[in-house]
Every structure is written in C-alpha cells, then in structure tokens.
Motif scaffolding. Structure first.
Motif, PDB file in Angstrom:
ATOM      1  N   ALA A   1      45.534  35.037  33.307  1.00 40.93           N
ATOM      2  CA  ALA A   1      44.945  36.304  32.882  1.00 40.93           C
ATOM      3  C   ALA A   1      45.922  37.161  32.103  1.00 40.93           C
ATOM      4  O   ALA A   1      45.545  38.200  31.563  1.00 40.93           O
TER       5      ALA A   1
ATOM      6  N   VAL B   1      40.405  30.183  34.404  1.00 45.12           N
ATOM      7  CA  VAL B   1      40.303  31.600  34.043  1.00 45.12           C
ATOM      8  C   VAL B   1      40.250  31.763  32.526  1.00 45.12           C
ATOM      9  O   VAL B   1      39.552  32.634  32.000  1.00 45.12           O
TER      10      VAL B   1
ATOM     11  N   GLN C   1      36.728  34.892  31.013  1.00 41.92           N
ATOM     12  CA  GLN C   1      37.358  36.049  31.661  1.00 41.92           C
ATOM     13  C   GLN C   1      36.487  36.613  32.779  1.00 41.92           C
ATOM     14  O   GLN C   1      36.984  37.356  33.635  1.00 41.92           O
TER      15      GLN C   1
ATOM     16  N   LEU D   1      37.827  35.891  36.170  1.00 46.63           N
ATOM     17  CA  LEU D   1      39.123  36.429  36.561  1.00 46.63           C
ATOM     18  C   LEU D   1      39.093  37.218  37.870  1.00 46.63           C
ATOM     19  O   LEU D   1      39.866  36.919  38.784  1.00 46.63           O
TER      20      LEU D   1
END
Length: 293
Positions: free
Chosen positions: A176, A235, A239, A242
């Motif tokens: 991330a 991830v 997104q 996440l």
C-alpha cells in the motif's frame, strides 16, 4: 526397545527432512510465480520488491535469533518469559499503530463514514481472529491424534503458521506504500529474534540435534517474505482490498498475542517481569512507528 527407539528416531529425521525440503521447494516455486507476475505487471514491481525486502528482513531476524542456539546453553525460564513479553509488546503495538490505525484512515479515504470505517475494521479483525482460531483448533486436534514424531512436525507447522500474520502485515503495508511500512518491518524483525531463539531452543530441548533445530528455526521464517510479497501483490490488484488486508492482518496478530504469546509468558510465574518487558516492547515499536513514519 533400542531397535524401536532407533526406528522412531529415523522416522523423525525423515519427516523433518521431507518437511524442510518441501518448505524450500514450495517457497522457491511460489517466489518464481511471483517473479512471473512482476514481469507481467511492471508497474507493481517497486512495491513487490519493497515487500520482499521487508519480508526478508523479518526472516533474517528469525535466523539471527536461532543461530546462537548452536553454542549456548538452555535459556532460563525468567529470561524466556521476558523475551516472550517483549515480543508480545512489539506485536501488540504493530497491530494498533501499523495496521488498525492505517486501516481506519484508508477506509475513511475510500469514502466510508467514521462508523462505516470502524465497522469495516472490526469485521476484518474478527475474520482474522476466527481464521487463526480455526487453524489453531485444527492443529491441536491433529497433535492430539499423532505420535511424538508427528507432534514435533505439527509444532513446527504451528510455529510457521505463527509467522504468517507477520508476513501479511509487512506485505500489506509495503504494497500500500504506507509511510510506516519500514518501521513495521524493523519492529517485527526485532520481535522475530527472540522468537527464533525460543523456537530453536524448544526443539533442541525436545531432543533434536542443535544443528537441525537451528535449521528448522531458520526455515520457519521463510513464510514471511513469501506472504509479504503475495499480500503486496493482492493489495496492488485492488486498493479496495487494502483496509480489509490491514484489518485481517491485525486480527491474526492480535489472536497470536492474546492466545499464545501472553499466556506462554505468564506460565512460569514471572508475570510481572513479562508485563514490564511487554510494555518496553510496546513503547519501542510505538517510537519506531512514529519516528519512521
């Protein structure tokens, strides 16, 4: 009687050779698969490499902790409880500051309200806890059904599974691009050092040769770079995953701390010292997370 013992020892050795060889082959094959995914998606390469470096750092912590077993005596119960308490504190702080807080922040950035972000993180934590609980129950049932040799194998599998949430945590953070990813990796690597020491000493105390105990202790950390890269890749695909990934990793780590590490640190009657060590580990990880953010 001696023949029976020799057969049991030979079977034990074969089982561990198969386990170690299978672990190395599995990790090698999966890393090749991940490399192929990187080649297919060049844009994901920097973060996958960062996740791999973070996972390798954690695995190195496990290895460095296991190596001294080759030349040291048995660890006192007091020192063992202190080390367990310290590791629990690091993991607890990582759960809060490096996983749950970013999960809430990311959920808010994705448009969730304060209530919605809290609900999402809570569900993710609960799912992580439930997953580790079911895995722990299955391993406990298997260990109750098996012989001593198989019991030792299941012990190694349990320790390896214990490292999975740590690999997930550093992988999700690196994938991330979180600002605290570096601090999280350093903190978990520090926590893995006493863990590697305790694992290798535990196997050696059970009668295993010290060289083999150290080798298996080192191999138990291989799942960390593996799951770090895998979770970073997942991830990177979306997104939207996440906050869920962060919360799931937090739940898995929280279960390990509460269900395994803290009770184990209190078992030998040094609860106060283990609690002080837990506080020290918590503060150290909090400082690392803040300073390296």
């Amino acid at each position: 009687m001696r023949v029976t013992q020799a057969v049991a020892l030979g079977r034990n050795g074969r089982i561990f050779r198969y386990l170690l060889g299978g672990t190395i082959l599995f990790c090698g094959g999966l890393l090749l698969l991940i490399q192929a995914l990187v080649l297919l998606d060049q844009s994901a390469q920097p973060r996958l490499l960062q996740a791999l470096q973070a996972g390798l750092l954690c695995a190195s912590g496990t290895a460095l902790g296991a190596l001294p077993v080759l030349c040291m005596g048995n660890l006192s119960a007091r020192m063992r409880d202190r080390l367990l308490g310290f590791g629990a504190g690091v993991m607890l702080a990582a759960t809060v500051f490096s996983l749950l807080v970013p999960a809430l922040e990311v959920a808010r950035e994705q448009g969730f309200s304060a209530w919605g972000a809290g609900a999402l993180a809570s569900i993710g934590v609960l799912l992580g806890v439930v997953a580790m609980h079911l895995l722990g129950r299955r391993l406990a049932q298997r260990q109750g059904e098996q012989s001593l040799a198989s019991g030792l194998v299941l012990f190694v599998i349990a320790i390896t599974a214990h490292n999975v949430p740590e690999g997930m945590a550093v992988g999700v953070a690196a994938g991330a691009g979180l600002s605290g990813a570096q601090g999280l990796a350093i903190g978990i690597a520090l926590q893995d050092m006493p863990e590697g020491l305790i694992v290798a000493l535990g196997l050696a105390s059970a009668g295993m040769a010290r060289g083999k105990a150290v080798l298996i202790g080192v191999a138990s950390g291989l799942v960390e770079p593996l799951f770090a890269v895998l979770c970073a890749w997942l991830v990177g695909i979306s997104q939207l995953l996440l906050p869920w990934g962060l919360a799931l990793a937090a739940g898995a780590m929280l279960f390990v701390v509460i269900h395994e590490v803290v009770p184990e640190s209190q078992r030998e009657g040094h609860g106060s010292e283990a609690c002080l060590a837990l506080t020290a580990g918590f503060c150290l990880m909090m400082v690392l997370d803040t300073a390296l953010a």
